[in-house]
Motif scaffolding. Structure first.
Motif: not given
Ligand code: T4K
Length: 366
Positions: A32, A206, A209, A212-213, A216, A218-219, A225
């Motif tokens: 990450n 974004h 990953d 995701l907002c 984490g 909301d997307a 990934n």
């Protein structure tokens, strides 16, 4: 004699890699966008002379997410003479690939054949600098400007290449790279994207990953990934220190092959294109009838001696069974002919002169 593979990963000194990952036992921050990832991103951005640069889990995800980030729709004009990844990345984004034939010297998309393929649905050109041979970027980008198309270069093979004194990463809207174990520069698995539009930076991070907002909960995008771990990034940090040596060693090997092959009729070797600084990623040879032996006969002779050369790139991607009855390789006859004749010979930095001579002797005398 030990088996000879088409390539063999170069490794940094063991202690150097251990030093690079040692801090992870303290930080426990393994992925990450960790600090090693950030450092490698900066170093690669500098090495490639990229305006913007991001790392990905592999070259395929770099390409797939870059196409998504540009919001492309409709048709993408592309080459079938490539690794399947290029076509899959286009199709997985809901775009229709429109296959353009290749130039018989460069093996890259033939710009003279692009314009007749353009329709009102064309949004982009997805070209490949295959084997690290630059596409005719001037011609491609002129057409793209005329019709308002985006240009993405799949530069998976082209790390370290420059063309007309400009890094290959500086052409087109986006260039994507593979850092797979089989590449000139590698992170074991990994990839990268160099891009001109700085607004793509946040969007690509974004999408990389999961979409995701922050927080984490909301997307707001259908992401994936595609992050590169700290272990992979550390491999890249170490390997980047040796990239000039790596390319030089490959140059010496390629030139030894050239010396052995250049007087033989019926062999097409790596093209000599003005303004290209090579990375010696692959050693492709095209075997014409005049040579007296077919590509497939040569593969068999090499196999008997435990040598694996590879048919990169046969079959064409428009012949793959997942596209059965959808595309037709007869529409790209030059690509089809080259795909039937080309063979990539073993090439890796620590290949010995004796190994090169064994390969050459089998090809030339069998
Ligand atoms: N676009 C283009 C134009 C590409 O060529 C590629 C990948 C991509 C996009 C996608 O990039 P990535 O998502 O892969 O980053 C290899 C590679 O897996 C692939 O990266 C590459 N292109 C493609 C052309 O070749 P294989 O199936 O031929 O590799 P494999 O496993 O048979 O390995 C070949 C030889 O390399 C082995 O005989 C020994 C040596 N090797 C292999 C591995 C895996 C090593 O020395 N170490 C290793 O870890 O696909």
């Amino acid at each position: 004699m030990k088996p000879i593979f088409v390539t063999r990963s170069s490794m940094p000194p063991f202690e150097e890699y251990i030093d690079a990952i040692r801090g992870l036992w303290e930080s426990r921050w393994l992925t990450n966008a960790g600090s090693i990832n950030e450092e490698l991103t900066i170093n690669l951005k500098g090495y490639l002379g990229a305006e913007n640069f991001l790392l990905f889990s592999n070259g395929h995800m770099a390409l797939e997410l870059c196409i998504q980030a540009l919001g492309l729709k409709g048709e993408a004009i592309t080459t079938p003479f490539t690794f399947v990844s290029t076509t899959q990345a286009i199709v997985r984004n809901g775009l229709t690939p429109v296959f353009c034939d290749i130039d018989s010297t460069r093996f890259t998309i033939d710009p003279d054949k692009i314009e007749p393929l353009i329709t009102e649905n064309t949004s982009s050109i997805v070209a490949v600098h295959v084997y690290g041979i630059p596409c005719d970027t001037d011609a491609i980008e002129k057409i793209a400007a005329k019709y308002g198309l985006k240009v993405i270069y799949d530069a998976a093979h082209s790390f370290g290449v420059s063309y007309h004194k400009k890094s290959i990463a500086q052409y087109g809207d986006i260039s994507t790279f593979s850092f797979h174990a089989t590449k000139v520069f590698h992170t074991a698995e990994g990839g990268g994207a160099a891009f001109k539009d700085k607004h793509l930076y946040d969007r690509l991070r974004h999408l990389r990953d999961f979409g995701l907002c922050p927080g984490g909960l909301d997307a707001d995008e259908i992401g994936a990934n595609a992050k590169l771990s700290e272990f992979h990034s550390a491999m890249g940090l170490c390997n980047l220190r040796y990239i000039s040596k790596e390319i030089l060693k490959r140059k010496v090997i390629s030139e030894h092959y050239d010396k052995r092959f250049k007087t033989f009729k019926g062999l097409q070797l790596f093209p000599d294109i003005s303004g290209v600084k090579r990375n010696y990623a692959y050693y492709p040879v095209v075997f014409f009838d005049e040579f007296g032996k077919t590509r497939d006969e040569i593969i068999e002779s090499l196999k008997k001696h435990d040598i694996s050369a590879r048919k990169y790139f046969y079959p064409l991607t428009n012949e793959f069974s997942c596209y059965k009855n959808v595309f037709c390789s007869a529409e790209t006859p030059i690509a089809r002919d080259i795909a039937n004749r080309v063979l990539c010979l073993p090439l890796y930095a620590d290949m010995t002169e004796d190994e090169i001579d064994v390969v050459c002797n089998i090809i030339l005398k069998s």
